[in-house]
Design a protein around this motif. Structure first.
Motif, short mmCIF file in Angstrom:
data_model
loop_
_atom_site.label_atom_id
_atom_site.label_comp_id
_atom_site.label_asym_id
_atom_site.label_seq_id
_atom_site.Cartn_x
_atom_site.Cartn_y
_atom_site.Cartn_z
N ARG A 90 37.15 43.52 34.31
CA ARG A 90 37.93 44.02 35.27
C ARG A 90 37.50 44.65 36.23
O ARG A 90 36.27 45.06 36.31
CB ARG A 90 38.79 44.94 34.50
N ARG A 91 37.86 44.29 37.34
CA ARG A 91 37.42 44.72 38.61
C ARG A 91 37.34 46.15 39.01
O ARG A 91 36.40 46.52 39.76
CB ARG A 91 38.45 43.88 39.93
N GLY A 138 36.31 38.61 46.21
CA GLY A 138 37.23 38.10 45.33
C GLY A 138 38.22 39.25 44.74
O GLY A 138 39.35 38.71 44.62
N TYR A 139 37.73 40.42 44.79
CA TYR A 139 38.69 41.45 44.42
C TYR A 139 39.99 41.70 45.46
O TYR A 139 40.78 41.82 45.21
CB TYR A 139 37.77 42.92 44.28
N ARG A 142 42.05 38.94 44.97
CA ARG A 142 42.91 38.83 43.81
C ARG A 142 44.42 39.78 43.91
O ARG A 142 45.10 39.59 43.00
CB ARG A 142 42.30 39.47 42.57
N ALA A 205 42.44 44.51 38.43
CA ALA A 205 42.69 43.07 38.58
C ALA A 205 41.78 42.70 37.41
O ALA A 205 40.57 43.01 37.14
CB ALA A 205 42.37 42.47 39.89
N GLN A 208 37.45 37.05 35.47
CA GLN A 208 37.60 35.29 35.24
C GLN A 208 37.83 35.23 33.78
O GLN A 208 37.32 35.57 32.98
CB GLN A 208 36.47 34.69 35.76
N GLU A 341 38.91 29.46 41.17
CA GLU A 341 38.68 30.37 40.20
C GLU A 341 37.41 30.78 40.19
O GLU A 341 37.05 31.85 39.71
CB GLU A 341 39.29 29.71 38.96
N ASP A 344 34.13 34.24 42.84
CA ASP A 344 33.07 35.44 42.51
C ASP A 344 31.59 34.98 42.59
O ASP A 344 30.76 35.47 42.99
CB ASP A 344 33.42 36.18 41.39
#
Length: 404
Positions: A90-91, A138-139, A142, A205, A208, A341, A344
């Motif tokens: 998890r981010r 990427g975070y 998202r 968030a 993957q 997808e 990251d």
């Protein structure tokens, strides 16, 4: 995130599912901007404090300069493995872990008794930097609605020019005024404040999903990514050649401009470049990247023609900052759009290409400056940028897509 993305007709529109569009997460993005700010300050501050650090650790200036190299090595070696190992995490915990690493590393640098300890700490700090740079883009994407992802990324990356324009000069001033250890201690204190902000306002968030993860070699084969990485390396090499050796260039051209003033001008102009990018990147990524590289080339040509003219040099530096300020957002947005997808993992490769270009600029720039002289740097910068521009031009199908 690409030219093919069309923004909704009105802010606050409702998606086809009937659910209201998610709110723009500005407070969280400001925390991310502060994270990029502290990352750049942590990386670059030793360069402005080499005499003080060398005196404090009883080593030469050259030995103290290895604190910058150790950080860069940690970032290069750490980015891809760290992101690949944490793709499913998890981010938010990952962001907080990276900030905690910065906090501890800056504190340990401030307390380092000798150079070997300081080098080891800086290497670890670089590894945490690789983790954060590999996951932040990427975070930000998202937690933001897709049609505003580019703007979100631009805000998150605002910390880069702010650090170059104000953060690093402020850290240098603090270090020369009250001591270099206090400069790192102050950086650690600010990092603690950012960590608290992340815990309070940044939403979590997911990572993957396991069934969508593919090996790194397959990520590299995604259409367009190799072209993007080539453009990243060429553009960053062009930029860092002059940025790293701006002092000998100004001196050899006999310009009435000191390096610190030149870099502040560049940093302020780069903030303008970030703003322009944030406004346009979601609608015209390809055209914006082509325009940025074109303006970058114009800046190089003006520097070539300056020949001791300080006003012309200032104009070129302003154009240089405007052109380059949004580059990180443009290139990371392109990587995210091309890989979906797997963004990251792709952006961790972009981060590695960034740092490799910085390495190469130091080595190649030294050869140029000691060989033919710093006056030739704008010519090399212009040629490399032209090659990168050609790469964007040929990447219309997958890397920098043509669209509305």
């Amino acid at each position: 995130m690409s030219d093919t993305t069309q923004a909704p007709a009105a802010t606050g529109s409702t998606p086809a599912s009937g659910r209201p569009a998610p709110r723009f997460p500005l407070p969280a993005l400001i925390v991310m901007a502060c994270t990029t700010f502290i990352g750049i300050v942590t990386e670059t501050m030793p360069a402005g404090l080499l005499p003080q650090i060398a005196g404090g650790l009883r080593v030469s200036d050259g030995s103290a300069g290895q604190l910058v190299s150790a950080y860069a090595v940690g970032a290069v070696l750490g980015a891809i493995p760290a992101v690949m190992l944490t793709r499913g995490a998890r981010r938010k915990p990952l962001l907080c872990l990276g900030l905690l690493g910065f906090l501890l590393a800056n504190t340990a640098t401030a307390l380092a008794p000798d150079l070997p300890v300081a080098l080891a700490v800086r290497f670890v700090a670089g590894a945490f930097s690789g983790l954060l740079w590999g996951m932040l883009a990427g975070y930000a994407i998202r937690i933001t609605a897709p049609e505003r992802a580019g703007r979100a990324l631009a805000i998150a990356m605002t910390g880069i020019p702010l650090a170059l324009a104000a953060g690093t000069p402020l850290g240098t001033w603090l270090g020369t005024t009250v001591g270099w250890r206090w400069a790192f201690a102050g950086t650690a204190l600010f990092t603690a404040a950012i960590l608290a902000g992340a815990l309070i306002v940044v939403p979590d968030a997911p990572g993957q999903h396991a069934h969508t993860r593919i090996p790194l070699r397959k990520v590299l084969r995604i259409p367009g990514l190799a072209t993007i990485l080539a453009v990243v390396f060429g553009w960053l090499l062009a930029h860092n050649l002059l940025y790293t050796y701006i002092a000998p260039y100004l001196r050899q051209e006999h310009l009435d401009l000191t390096p610190d003033v030149a870099l502040v001008i560049f940093g302020v102009a780069a903030i303008g470049g970030v703003w322009i990018t944030g406004t346009l990147v979601d609608r015209m990524l390809r055209r914006l990247t082509l325009a940025s590289l074109g303006l970058f080339i114009v800046a190089g040509v003006i520097l070539l023609a300056a020949h001791g003219s300080t006003p012309l040099a200032i104009l070129a530096i302003i154009l240089w900052g405007l052109a380059f300020g949004g580059s990180a957002t443009q290139l990371q947005t392109a990587a995210g759009a091309a890989t979906g997808e797997h963004a990251d993992a792709a952006i961790s490769m972009v981060t590695t290409a960034f740092n490799l270009a910085i390495f190469a600029a130091g080595a190649v720039g030294a050869i140029i400056v000691d060989g033919v002289g710093a006056k030739s740097l704008p010519a090399v910068m212009t040629i490399l940028a032209a090659v990168a521009l050609i790469g964007v031009g040929f990447g219309r199908r997958a890397a920098f897509r043509t669209g509305r």
